[in-house]
Design a protein around this motif. Structure first.
Motif, PDB file in Angstrom:
ATOM      1  N   TRP A  10     -50.033 -37.718  -2.323  1.00  0.00           N
ATOM      2  CA  TRP A  10     -49.463 -36.939  -1.307  1.00  0.00           C
ATOM      3  C   TRP A  10     -49.860 -37.134  -0.039  1.00  0.00           C
ATOM      4  O   TRP A  10     -49.317 -37.561   1.059  1.00  0.00           O
ATOM      5  CB  TRP A  10     -49.677 -35.569  -1.612  1.00  0.00           C
ATOM      6  CG  TRP A  10     -48.836 -34.687  -0.732  1.00  0.00           C
ATOM      7  CD1 TRP A  10     -47.619 -34.421  -0.720  1.00  0.00           C
ATOM      8  CD2 TRP A  10     -49.624 -33.971   0.261  1.00  0.00           C
ATOM      9  NE1 TRP A  10     -47.230 -33.525   0.340  1.00  0.00           N
ATOM     10  CE2 TRP A  10     -48.565 -32.901   0.949  1.00  0.00           C
ATOM     11  CE3 TRP A  10     -50.910 -33.807   0.590  1.00  0.00           C
ATOM     12  CZ2 TRP A  10     -48.593 -32.222   2.068  1.00  0.00           C
ATOM     13  CZ3 TRP A  10     -51.212 -33.039   1.856  1.00  0.00           C
ATOM     14  CH2 TRP A  10     -49.943 -32.325   2.532  1.00  0.00           C
ATOM     15  N   LEU A  11     -51.334 -37.424   0.204  1.00  0.00           N
ATOM     16  CA  LEU A  11     -51.762 -37.251   1.482  1.00  0.00           C
ATOM     17  C   LEU A  11     -51.682 -38.842   2.110  1.00  0.00           C
ATOM     18  O   LEU A  11     -51.258 -39.203   3.262  1.00  0.00           O
ATOM     19  CB  LEU A  11     -53.435 -37.437   1.501  1.00  0.00           C
ATOM     20  CG  LEU A  11     -54.043 -35.921   1.394  1.00  0.00           C
ATOM     21  CD1 LEU A  11     -55.370 -35.770   1.112  1.00  0.00           C
ATOM     22  CD2 LEU A  11     -53.792 -35.273   2.724  1.00  0.00           C
ATOM     23  N   LYS A  12     -51.259 -39.913   1.352  1.00  0.00           N
ATOM     24  CA  LYS A  12     -51.139 -41.276   1.556  1.00  0.00           C
ATOM     25  C   LYS A  12     -49.589 -41.088   2.010  1.00  0.00           C
ATOM     26  O   LYS A  12     -49.426 -41.813   3.269  1.00  0.00           O
ATOM     27  CB  LYS A  12     -51.256 -42.258   0.351  1.00  0.00           C
ATOM     28  CG  LYS A  12     -50.902 -43.774   0.881  1.00  0.00           C
ATOM     29  CD  LYS A  12     -51.420 -44.733  -0.304  1.00  0.00           C
ATOM     30  CE  LYS A  12     -51.035 -46.112   0.114  1.00  0.00           C
ATOM     31  NZ  LYS A  12     -51.462 -46.864  -0.791  1.00  0.00           N
ATOM     32  N   LYS A  13     -48.442 -40.498   1.470  1.00  0.00           N
ATOM     33  CA  LYS A  13     -47.159 -40.710   1.878  1.00  0.00           C
ATOM     34  C   LYS A  13     -47.191 -39.846   3.114  1.00  0.00           C
ATOM     35  O   LYS A  13     -46.503 -40.105   4.081  1.00  0.00           O
ATOM     36  CB  LYS A  13     -46.548 -39.883   0.939  1.00  0.00           C
ATOM     37  CG  LYS A  13     -46.159 -40.855  -0.218  1.00  0.00           C
ATOM     38  CD  LYS A  13     -45.469 -40.226  -1.267  1.00  0.00           C
ATOM     39  CE  LYS A  13     -45.263 -41.042  -2.517  1.00  0.00           C
ATOM     40  NZ  LYS A  13     -44.402 -40.624  -3.636  1.00  0.00           N
ATOM     41  N   LEU A  14     -47.929 -38.590   3.315  1.00  0.00           N
ATOM     42  CA  LEU A  14     -47.743 -37.896   4.510  1.00  0.00           C
ATOM     43  C   LEU A  14     -48.518 -38.414   5.675  1.00  0.00           C
ATOM     44  O   LEU A  14     -47.713 -38.678   6.902  1.00  0.00           O
ATOM     45  CB  LEU A  14     -48.924 -36.615   4.336  1.00  0.00           C
ATOM     46  CG  LEU A  14     -48.711 -35.648   5.459  1.00  0.00           C
ATOM     47  CD1 LEU A  14     -47.490 -35.020   5.838  1.00  0.00           C
ATOM     48  CD2 LEU A  14     -49.740 -34.536   5.243  1.00  0.00           C
ATOM     49  N   LEU A  15     -49.382 -39.462   5.551  1.00  0.00           N
ATOM     50  CA  LEU A  15     -49.937 -40.217   6.650  1.00  0.00           C
ATOM     51  C   LEU A  15     -48.945 -41.504   6.970  1.00  0.00           C
ATOM     52  O   LEU A  15     -49.056 -41.810   8.312  1.00  0.00           O
ATOM     53  CB  LEU A  15     -51.501 -40.772   6.156  1.00  0.00           C
ATOM     54  CG  LEU A  15     -52.515 -39.833   6.271  1.00  0.00           C
ATOM     55  CD1 LEU A  15     -53.818 -40.487   5.483  1.00  0.00           C
ATOM     56  CD2 LEU A  15     -52.697 -39.173   7.529  1.00  0.00           C
ATOM     57  N   ALA A  16     -48.507 -42.068   6.023  1.00  0.00           N
ATOM     58  CA  ALA A  16     -47.430 -43.067   6.145  1.00  0.00           C
ATOM     59  C   ALA A  16     -46.201 -42.495   7.119  1.00  0.00           C
ATOM     60  O   ALA A  16     -45.692 -43.299   7.917  1.00  0.00           O
ATOM     61  CB  ALA A  16     -47.005 -43.335   4.748  1.00  0.00           C
ATOM     62  N   GLU A  17     -45.914 -41.318   6.977  1.00  0.00           N
ATOM     63  CA  GLU A  17     -44.796 -40.785   7.751  1.00  0.00           C
ATOM     64  C   GLU A  17     -45.179 -40.589   8.970  1.00  0.00           C
ATOM     65  O   GLU A  17     -44.253 -40.617  10.131  1.00  0.00           O
ATOM     66  CB  GLU A  17     -44.234 -39.306   7.154  1.00  0.00           C
ATOM     67  CG  GLU A  17     -43.454 -39.402   5.990  1.00  0.00           C
ATOM     68  CD  GLU A  17     -43.229 -37.872   5.399  1.00  0.00           C
ATOM     69  OE1 GLU A  17     -43.184 -36.954   6.209  1.00  0.00           O
ATOM     70  OE2 GLU A  17     -42.599 -37.759   4.285  1.00  0.00           O
ATOM     71  N   ILE A  18     -46.403 -40.385   9.437  1.00  0.00           N
ATOM     72  CA  ILE A  18     -46.906 -40.323  10.771  1.00  0.00           C
ATOM     73  C   ILE A  18     -47.643 -41.785  11.305  1.00  0.00           C
ATOM     74  O   ILE A  18     -48.305 -41.691  12.394  1.00  0.00           O
ATOM     75  CB  ILE A  18     -47.781 -39.325  11.051  1.00  0.00           C
ATOM     76  CG1 ILE A  18     -49.144 -39.302  10.241  1.00  0.00           C
ATOM     77  CG2 ILE A  18     -47.177 -38.108  10.898  1.00  0.00           C
ATOM     78  CD1 ILE A  18     -50.215 -38.229  10.425  1.00  0.00           C
ATOM     79  N   SER A  19     -47.253 -42.744  10.570  1.00  0.00           N
ATOM     80  CA  SER A  19     -47.689 -44.004  10.991  1.00  0.00           C
ATOM     81  C   SER A  19     -49.240 -44.072  10.884  1.00  0.00           C
ATOM     82  O   SER A  19     -49.715 -44.870  11.820  1.00  0.00           O
ATOM     83  CB  SER A  19     -47.169 -44.419  12.226  1.00  0.00           C
ATOM     84  OG  SER A  19     -45.766 -44.569  12.088  1.00  0.00           O
ATOM     85  N   VAL A  20     -49.907 -43.709   9.917  1.00  0.00           N
ATOM     86  CA  VAL A  20     -51.325 -43.617   9.789  1.00  0.00           C
ATOM     87  C   VAL A  20     -51.791 -43.921   8.482  1.00  0.00           C
ATOM     88  O   VAL A  20     -52.846 -43.461   8.008  1.00  0.00           O
ATOM     89  CB  VAL A  20     -52.023 -42.598  10.188  1.00  0.00           C
ATOM     90  CG1 VAL A  20     -53.569 -42.525  10.507  1.00  0.00           C
ATOM     91  CG2 VAL A  20     -51.487 -42.005  11.631  1.00  0.00           C
TER      92      VAL A  20
END
Length: 107
Positions: free
Chosen positions: A10-20
């Protein structure tokens, strides 16, 4: 372990959404050598049948190099002070490592 992996995904997907998004494997620190060994083992034994679905989920994420499971000694496991009773020494050591100060301590 499965819930921890779900949180990491979940954290990986969240970070991907903000390009990090992280571009390397994520560490899920574990203080249980048996669980790490079962996760890496290619053979399924009768005594592990009750955790087959969880084991397959963990193995899939290990194989895809999304996570890795490094071993950490129990006394170095920082999350323990949040989940179970620990000795006073381990408690205060963990607070120091987390950078938390006891506001009621005498100065």
């Amino acid at each position: 372990m499965v819930k921890g992996i779900c949180e990491l995904l979940w954290l990986k997907k969240l970070l991907a959404e903000i390009s990090v998004a992280p571009n390397s494997e994520m560490n899920l620190f574990c203080d249980n050598k048996a669980a790490i060994t079962i996760s890496h083992n290619t053979v399924q034994y009768d005594r592990t049948k009750h955790v087959e679905m969880n084991r397959n989920f963990i193995k899939q994420n290990l194989k895809e190099k999304i996570i890795q499971l490094p071993f950490v000694k129990s006394e170095d496991q920082l999350a323990d002070i949040l989940t179970k009773a620990v000795s006073a020494r381990n408690y205060y050591n963990s607070l120091d490592k987390l950078g938390i100060r006891v506001i009621y301590a005498p100065t």
